[in-house]
Design an enzyme around this catalytic site. Structure first.
Site, PDB file in Angstrom:
ATOM      1  N   GLU A   1       7.453   1.965  -4.763  1.00 18.98           N
ATOM      2  CA  GLU A   1       7.241   2.868  -5.896  1.00 18.98           C
ATOM      3  C   GLU A   1       8.408   2.775  -6.878  1.00 18.98           C
ATOM      4  O   GLU A   1       8.262   3.036  -8.068  1.00 18.98           O
ATOM      5  CB  GLU A   1       7.101   4.289  -5.349  1.00 18.98           C
ATOM      6  CG  GLU A   1       6.695   5.338  -6.360  1.00 18.98           C
ATOM      7  CD  GLU A   1       6.905   6.754  -5.812  1.00 18.98           C
ATOM      8  OE1 GLU A   1       6.340   7.689  -6.381  1.00 18.98           O
ATOM      9  OE2 GLU A   1       7.658   6.911  -4.822  1.00 18.98           O
TER      10      GLU A   1
ATOM     11  N   THR B   1       2.114   3.690  -4.062  1.00 17.08           N
ATOM     12  CA  THR B   1       2.075   4.857  -3.173  1.00 17.08           C
ATOM     13  C   THR B   1       3.400   5.622  -3.167  1.00 17.08           C
ATOM     14  O   THR B   1       4.465   5.019  -3.051  1.00 17.08           O
ATOM     15  CB  THR B   1       1.759   4.385  -1.735  1.00 17.08           C
ATOM     16  OG1 THR B   1       0.601   3.584  -1.788  1.00 17.08           O
ATOM     17  CG2 THR B   1       1.537   5.566  -0.803  1.00 17.08           C
ATOM     18  N   HIS B   2       3.280   6.924  -3.261  1.00 18.40           N
ATOM     19  CA  HIS B   2       4.443   7.815  -3.156  1.00 18.40           C
ATOM     20  C   HIS B   2       4.491   8.394  -1.749  1.00 18.40           C
ATOM     21  O   HIS B   2       3.465   8.815  -1.242  1.00 18.40           O
ATOM     22  CB  HIS B   2       4.308   8.942  -4.185  1.00 18.40           C
ATOM     23  CG  HIS B   2       5.328  10.021  -3.970  1.00 18.40           C
ATOM     24  ND1 HIS B   2       6.623   9.900  -4.407  1.00 18.40           N
ATOM     25  CD2 HIS B   2       5.228  11.223  -3.331  1.00 18.40           C
ATOM     26  CE1 HIS B   2       7.297  10.990  -4.063  1.00 18.40           C
ATOM     27  NE2 HIS B   2       6.477  11.811  -3.403  1.00 18.40           N
ATOM     28  N   PRO B   3       5.591   8.452  -1.079  1.00 14.79           N
ATOM     29  CA  PRO B   3       6.880   7.882  -1.456  1.00 14.79           C
ATOM     30  C   PRO B   3       7.139   6.595  -0.670  1.00 14.79           C
ATOM     31  O   PRO B   3       7.447   6.652   0.509  1.00 14.79           O
ATOM     32  CB  PRO B   3       7.858   8.980  -1.033  1.00 14.79           C
ATOM     33  CG  PRO B   3       7.213   9.583   0.209  1.00 14.79           C
ATOM     34  CD  PRO B   3       5.728   9.308   0.135  1.00 14.79           C
TER      35      PRO B   3
END
Ligand code: FAD
Length: 345
Positions: free
Chosen positions: A311, A305-307
């Protein structure tokens, strides 16, 4: 019967040290005033965590250590990261120091006479904290009467199933010389629990993850570079600065780095270390990948998953690794052998 009496702060027989009534972590955590100038003996886990905390509360802080760098058993980049962090926060670091004597009393005024590379120096402060190692709580409890033997360093002698030399007596946790972490003491309990129920659980070969709770944290699991070199294990090093982790940028917490050791002739992760915001949490994910035996490419390609800080494992494992470390040495050795064979010819 189980012995799990733990350890306490070690007090070396330095002239004047006991009389100065130094704080240990116990008293330091109960202070109801901010020390004006805290002198900390010991640049290990306890000393570093409490030094930074006290500095941030407003104390002037000086850390003394006998070694030439902080956390001296860790890789040099870790020691260097901590040194620059502490210097930026205004903590004095006094390395290579032999403490010759102490005078005064902690809480009033203390003077420490040290010698550094043959040069004498005096440090003065208001409080003294001793954080220079631990002593096992094994004296005066009659262990010898029960036939429980101790090691040269006073820890209870145990085998890999944590059995002592006395039948029906186990020792768990720090008193048994296990690595000094709460989760390891808990795992010692599991070893005992399984063995007493007829299982075959040993302490050998277990993972020992750990985290230094400074800000940023330092966390490690598996091999460090220092350990890999010492054991002659070839590895590729993946390393990125925290600036390359987008979440660290959104948090404005870009100090530090992530690094991982991957075997030279395969994709197995041998070790991970982070000097980074929430490094302990990042490490946990790599540790689980290591437990599952995942190749490093799984973390390189994982959709994370960003952010989030996790990551950052994508750029870490997508970075260009170093040439396998031991193979450089091997190549050097081969070249040396070729040269001497040519000379003989
Ligand atoms: C300042 C500090 C910070 C730490 N931070 C962390 C951390 O963040 N994470 C981590 O994993 N580890 C941390 N540790 C280490 C962790 O606390 C220990 O590894 C863990 O508590 C060891 O568990 P143990 O059961 O072996 O001993 P202990 O937890 O020390 O328990 C031993 C108990 O036995 C009692 N006892 C001693 N002698 C006797 C006797 N004669 N009779 C009866 N009772 C006795 C003691 O009073 C104590 O309650 C820290 C340690 C310190 C000092």
């Amino acid at each position: 019967m189980i012995i799990s009496t733990g350890t306490r702060a070690a007090l070396e027989p330095t002239p004047g040290l006991a009389e100065a009534q130094p704080l240990t972590h116990v008293e330091a955590l109960e202070l109801d005033q901010i020390p004006e100038h805290l002198i900390v003996i010991g640049g290990g886990y306890v000393g570093l965590e409490l030094s930074q905390a006290m500095r941030r509360f407003g104390s002037k802080v000086s850390v003394i250590d006998r070694n030439d760098r902080l956390l001296h058993r860790e890789d040099e980049d870790v020691s260097e990261g901590l040194r620059s962090l502490f210097e930026d926060e205004g903590i004095d670091i006094v390395l290579n120091a032999r403490i010759k004597s102490v005078s005064g009393k902690s809480g009033e005024a203390v003077k420490i006479l040290i010698e550094r590379k043959g040069v004498s120096q005096t440090l003065e402060g208001s409080h003294l904290l001793i954080a220079a190692g631990r002593t096992p709580n094994t004296a005066d409890i009659g262990l010898e009467l029960a036939g429980v033997e101790l090691t040269d360093r006073g820890y209870v002698k145990v085998n890999e199933r944590l059995e002592t030399t006395a039948p029906g007596v186990w020792a768990l946790g720090e008193v048994a010389g296990s690595p000094q972490f709460t989760h390891i003491s808990f795992d010692d309990f599991r070893v005992f629990r399984d063995d007493i129920a007829g299982g075959n659980h040993a302490t050998t070969g277990r993972q020992v993850p750990f985290c230094l709770f400074t800000d940023p944290e330092f966390a490690r699991v598996g091999l460090s570079e220092t350990e890999a070199k010492k054991q002659g294990i070839a590895y590729r090093l993946f390393k990125i600065p925290m600036e390359d982790v987008l979440r660290a940028r959104t948090l404005s917490e870009t100090r530090g780095f992530l690094k991982a050791l991957v075997e030279a002739d395969g994709d197995r992760i041998l070790g991970f270390a982070g000097f980074a915001v929430d490094a302990g949490e990042i490490m946990g994910s790599v540790q689980i990948a290591m437990i599952a035996g995942l190749p490093y490419t799984a973390l390189r390609e994982a959709i994370l998953t960003h952010p989030t800080l996790l990551e950052g494992l994508n750029p870490l494992f997508a970075s260009v690794p170093s040439v396998p470390h031991q193979s450089i040495q091997m190549a050097d050795r081969h070249q040396e052998r070729d040269r001497s064979e040519k000379k003989l010819a």
